[in-house]
Motif scaffolding. Structure first.
Motif, PDB file in Angstrom:
ATOM      1  N   GLY A 113       0.855  -1.155  -0.203  1.00 32.95           N
ATOM      2  CA  GLY A 113      -0.016  -0.163  -0.039  1.00 32.95           C
ATOM      3  C   GLY A 113       0.966   1.218  -0.255  1.00 32.95           C
ATOM      4  O   GLY A 113       1.938   1.179  -0.217  1.00 32.95           O
ATOM      5  N   ASP A 114       0.372   2.384   0.308  1.00 29.27           N
ATOM      6  CA  ASP A 114       0.889   3.669   0.262  1.00 29.27           C
ATOM      7  C   ASP A 114       1.662   3.765   1.640  1.00 29.27           C
ATOM      8  O   ASP A 114       0.999   3.804   2.466  1.00 29.27           O
ATOM      9  CB  ASP A 114      -0.145   4.921   0.036  1.00 29.27           C
ATOM     10  CG  ASP A 114       0.374   6.211  -0.107  1.00 29.27           C
ATOM     11  OD1 ASP A 114       1.607   6.148  -0.137  1.00 29.27           O
ATOM     12  OD2 ASP A 114      -0.150   7.183   0.005  1.00 29.27           O
ATOM     13  N   THR A 115       3.003   3.998   1.464  1.00 22.66           N
ATOM     14  CA  THR A 115       3.822   4.287   2.652  1.00 22.66           C
ATOM     15  C   THR A 115       4.328   5.512   3.023  1.00 22.66           C
ATOM     16  O   THR A 115       5.128   5.696   3.737  1.00 22.66           O
ATOM     17  CB  THR A 115       4.769   3.237   2.585  1.00 22.66           C
ATOM     18  OG1 THR A 115       5.888   3.491   1.451  1.00 22.66           O
ATOM     19  CG2 THR A 115       4.741   1.629   2.556  1.00 22.66           C
ATOM     20  N   THR A 116       3.778   6.500   2.261  1.00 20.43           N
ATOM     21  CA  THR A 116       4.115   7.919   2.194  1.00 20.43           C
ATOM     22  C   THR A 116       4.169   8.468   3.699  1.00 20.43           C
ATOM     23  O   THR A 116       5.097   9.227   4.273  1.00 20.43           O
ATOM     24  CB  THR A 116       3.205   8.822   1.297  1.00 20.43           C
ATOM     25  OG1 THR A 116       3.447   8.500   0.048  1.00 20.43           O
ATOM     26  CG2 THR A 116       3.958  10.340   1.296  1.00 20.43           C
TER      27      THR A 116
END
Length: 310
Positions: free
Chosen positions: A188-191
């Motif tokens: 997933g998005d790890t930002t």
């Protein structure tokens, strides 16, 4: 808290593509672990039993030894199992506990090394006021700050990392469950968590390192003002062990953190990570015992007491 994306736990790859290397590493890690247990336990015993070591310097050193014992005991037994046999799995709960303890101890060590640098600064730059400034109550307060900082970082970072949506293969390209490897496993998005870790790194790594550098800058100026060569050697001798430990710790941490993203750097990063997890806790007690006359004298006094009692 259960992450349903990882019901079967994780697979710790390590150097699974190099089985012969794993057998060599098994022997190296086992020997290092035994030295770590012996050396750090010895420092804890000497710091407790010998009245001459009841000083702030050895109080902080005993905290570091206890930290190293906890760190290696958390990761090395699992590492040895994975290195020796074909099974390289770790349960989700086991991985969660590893991550939680790693974050506590890693952060605590950063702060503790800065505290020890402050102690050495006062010892060299303010020797006449050392007992007044570094009194027992302050020692306990500074140690508490270090451990509470580690706990706070882990309480914040661990749940965020474990809530990530992990990829179905659950393969952690590392020996242990540490945060960067688990973040790389996410599909997933790890930002958000990467920003969170970058901000935390400023407070965990850069602020303590800056305090250490400032302390040693002041120590260097004070040592250079000493007229006699013997006096300079004695002043530097009180700091040399800690300085070596700091250099090893931050060298390995920065080497692991600043690896470029390519296959060769990834393999090299595993060796740096292995040295951080196994090498540093092994070398720390050796550095402090082999280079410290007071610790060696305390060890011989303990042996003499044991011989006399028999």
């Amino acid at each position: 808290m259960v992450n349903h994306s990882s019901p079967g736990g994780f697979l710790l790859l390590g150097f699974s593509e190099h089985p012969r290397l794993e057998k060599i590493l098994f022997v190296v890690v086992l020997c290092s672990y035994l030295i770590t247990l012996l050396g750090n336990t010895l420092i804890l015993l000497l710091s407790t039993l010998d009245p001459r070591l009841h000083s702030p310097m050895y109080f902080f050193l005993s905290n570091l030894s206890f930290l190293d014992l906890c760190f290696t005991t958390t990761c090395v037994p699992q590492m040895l199992v994975n290195l020796w046999g074909p099974t390289k799995t770790i349960s989700f709960l086991g991985c969660s506990v590893q991550l939680f303890i790693f974050l506590i101890l890693g952060t605590t060590e950063c702060v503790l090394l800065a505290v020890m640098a402050f102690d050495r600064y006062v010892a060299v730059c303010q020797p006449l006021h050392y007992a007044t400034i570094i009194h027992p109550r302050l020692c306990w307060q500074l140690a508490a700050v270090a451990w509470i900082s580690g706990l706070a970082e882990s309480v914040v970072q661990t749940p965020t990392t474990l809530r990530l949506p992990f990829c179905p293969h659950h393969q952690v390209d590392n020996f242990v469950c540490e945060a960067p490897a688990l973040i790389r496993l996410s599909c997933g998005d790890t930002t958000y968590i990467e920003i969170q870790m970058a901000v935390a790194s400023v407070f965990i790594l850069l602020v303590p390192l800056s305090l250490i550098l400032v302390s040693y800058g002041a120590i260097a100026r004070a040592v250079l003002r000493i007229s006699s060569a013997k006096g300079r050697r004695k002043a530097f001798g009180t700091c040399s062990s800690h300085l070596i430990v700091v250099t090893l710790f931050y060298s390995t941490v920065l080497a692991v953190s600043l690896q470029p993203r390519n296959p060769y750097a990834k393999e090299r990063g595993k060796f740096f990570g292995l040295f951080y997890a196994v090498g540093n806790p092994t070398l720390n007690p050796l550095i402090y015992t082999l280079r410290n006359k007071e610790v060696k004298r305390a060890f011989w006094r303990l042996l003499q007491k044991g011989a006399e009692s028999n």
